[in-house]
Design a protein around this motif. Structure first.
Motif, PDB file in Angstrom:
ATOM      1  N   ARG A  13       0.922  -1.257  -0.104  1.00 53.24           N
ATOM      2  CA  ARG A  13       0.059   0.298  -0.008  1.00 53.24           C
ATOM      3  C   ARG A  13       1.012   1.147   0.003  1.00 53.24           C
ATOM      4  N   LEU A  14       2.012   1.281   0.622  1.00 58.32           N
ATOM      5  CA  LEU A  14       2.988   2.313   0.681  1.00 58.32           C
ATOM      6  C   LEU A  14       3.462   2.491  -0.711  1.00 58.32           C
ATOM      7  N   VAL A  15       3.666   1.478  -1.558  1.00 57.39           N
ATOM      8  CA  VAL A  15       4.438   1.515  -2.754  1.00 57.39           C
ATOM      9  C   VAL A  15       3.384   2.253  -3.542  1.00 57.39           C
ATOM     10  N   GLU A  16       2.059   1.517  -3.635  1.00 58.30           N
ATOM     11  CA  GLU A  16       0.936   2.187  -4.369  1.00 58.30           C
ATOM     12  C   GLU A  16       0.564   3.573  -4.167  1.00 58.30           C
ATOM     13  N   ALA A  17       0.805   4.093  -3.052  1.00 58.28           N
ATOM     14  CA  ALA A  17       0.251   5.342  -2.376  1.00 58.28           C
ATOM     15  C   ALA A  17       1.606   6.360  -3.036  1.00 58.28           C
ATOM     16  N   ALA A  18       2.833   5.814  -2.962  1.00 62.21           N
ATOM     17  CA  ALA A  18       4.010   6.663  -3.495  1.00 62.21           C
ATOM     18  C   ALA A  18       3.736   6.900  -4.945  1.00 62.21           C
ATOM     19  N   ILE A  19       3.418   5.910  -5.850  1.00 57.61           N
ATOM     20  CA  ILE A  19       3.230   6.046  -7.126  1.00 57.61           C
ATOM     21  C   ILE A  19       1.815   6.993  -7.438  1.00 57.61           C
ATOM     22  N   ARG A  20       1.012   6.886  -6.715  1.00 57.75           N
ATOM     23  CA  ARG A  20      -0.309   7.736  -6.802  1.00 57.75           C
ATOM     24  C   ARG A  20       0.205   9.156  -6.539  1.00 57.75           C
ATOM     25  N   LEU A  21       0.888   9.556  -5.599  1.00 50.94           N
ATOM     26  CA  LEU A  21       1.476  10.626  -5.215  1.00 50.94           C
ATOM     27  C   LEU A  21       2.238  11.179  -6.184  1.00 50.94           C
ATOM     28  N   LEU A  22       3.291  10.455  -6.960  1.00 57.00           N
ATOM     29  CA  LEU A  22       4.108  10.763  -7.938  1.00 57.00           C
ATOM     30  C   LEU A  22       3.100  11.266  -9.093  1.00 57.00           C
ATOM     31  N   ASP A  23       2.079  10.338  -9.410  1.00 56.95           N
ATOM     32  CA  ASP A  23       1.442  10.836 -10.520  1.00 56.95           C
ATOM     33  C   ASP A  23       0.719  12.072 -10.551  1.00 56.95           C
ATOM     34  N   GLU A  24       0.162  12.360  -9.123  1.00 56.74           N
ATOM     35  CA  GLU A  24      -0.800  13.465  -8.963  1.00 56.74           C
ATOM     36  C   GLU A  24      -0.044  14.845  -8.830  1.00 56.74           C
ATOM     37  N   ASN A  25       1.022  14.756  -8.063  1.00 59.32           N
ATOM     38  CA  ASN A  25       1.752  15.944  -7.432  1.00 59.32           C
ATOM     39  C   ASN A  25       3.203  15.976  -7.756  1.00 59.32           C
ATOM     40  N   GLY A  26       3.727  14.889  -8.507  1.00 59.57           N
ATOM     41  CA  GLY A  26       5.321  15.078  -8.757  1.00 59.57           C
ATOM     42  C   GLY A  26       6.116  14.492  -7.552  1.00 59.57           C
ATOM     43  N   PRO A  27       7.339  14.574  -7.950  1.00 62.23           N
ATOM     44  CA  PRO A  27       8.314  14.150  -6.776  1.00 62.23           C
ATOM     45  C   PRO A  27       8.350  14.888  -5.535  1.00 62.23           C
ATOM     46  N   GLU A  28       7.951  15.963  -5.468  1.00 62.63           N
ATOM     47  CA  GLU A  28       8.097  16.791  -4.257  1.00 62.63           C
ATOM     48  C   GLU A  28       6.795  16.154  -3.327  1.00 62.63           C
ATOM     49  N   ALA A  29       6.071  15.568  -3.677  1.00 69.05           N
ATOM     50  CA  ALA A  29       4.951  15.058  -2.885  1.00 69.05           C
ATOM     51  C   ALA A  29       5.296  13.509  -2.258  1.00 69.05           C
TER      52      ALA A  29
END
Length: 241
Positions: A13-29
């Motif tokens: 779930r942490l990996v999935e969330a990381a990918i989702r945050l990247l997609d939505e808000n970029g590496p700063e997220a």
């Protein structure tokens, strides 16, 4: 009381969330605090399951390679290995276009929080042993290249090194296109990617005529493939050119 989630579930779930945050808000997220809030766990969970953000970034990169391999596996094989190389190039380009932030991390072009993914030299035996997911993605290009060599379309060569040449040119095109250097839409495919592919194929031993026919066969195959994906409603479908 709800059962405590398994460690593997929290990690995934942490990996999935990381990918989702990247997609939505970029590496700063991509921060431990934001990840924890997204999954509903404490910040310490990131360190418990990964030891720190660096290992999580590596896991995100591995997930990117798995995603890329799935895209390339969709292409399949035909009796024309050079056409298959063109088709793989289109699938690769579309995968990166769908999730540019994920693949920027996957290929070490982005370093969230100053953490860059650990990469391996897939042209060497040692590097291939250390990067299974990356190897699986690269192997699609290697197999098509090996078939082109074996059938006489390409001259005898080390298939890994020849495939790496193709990959280098392809990734350079994808990176420049993503930056807007080749204009909007799909015009870069016709004006740059296909002529580049023909030039490389000829350099590896093919003829201009054969390479051109293979490029056209790949164009038709891509249109049919994207039409099938559109009918089945698959996510991440490519676009017709």
């Amino acid at each position: 009381m709800s059962p405590k989630p398994r460690a593997t579930d929290v990690r995934a779930r942490l990996v999935e969330a990381a990918i989702r945050l990247l997609d939505e808000n970029g590496p700063e997220a991509l921060q431990a605090r934001k990840l924890a809030a997204e999954v509903g766990v404490s910040t310490m969970a990131v360190y418990t399951h990964f030891g720190g953000m660096a290992a999580l970034v590596d896991e995100v990169a591995r997930a990117g390679f798995v995603t890329l391999s799935a895209w390339l596996a969709e292409v399949g094989e035909t009796g024309d290995p050079v056409a298959d190389i063109f088709s793989l190039a289109r699938a690769y380009r579309q995968a990166v276009a769908e999730q540019p932030q994920l693949f920027a991390v996957t290929f070490g072009q982005s370093a969230p929080g100053g953490k860059r993914a650990t990469l391996s030299d897939l042209t060497t035996e040692e590097g291939r042993e250390a990067a299974q997911e990356g190897l699986e993605a690269f192997a699609h290009i290697v197999r098509a290249t090996e078939r082109a060599i074996r059938t006489g379309r390409f001259r005898p060569a080390d298939e890994y090194q020849a495939a790496a040449q193709l990959w280098s040119a392809l990734h350079g095109f994808v990176t420049l296109e993503a930056s807007g250097h080749f204009g909007p839409g799909e015009q870069g495919i016709d004006h740059i990617l296909i002529p580049l592919g023909i030039t490389l194929a000829v350099g590896l031993g093919d003829t201009v005529e054969q390479a051109g026919r293979s490029a056209e066969a790949a164009r038709a195959a891509w249109r049919a493939w994207t039409a099938r994906r559109a009918k089945t409603g698959n996510a991440g479908q490519g676009e017709n050119d």
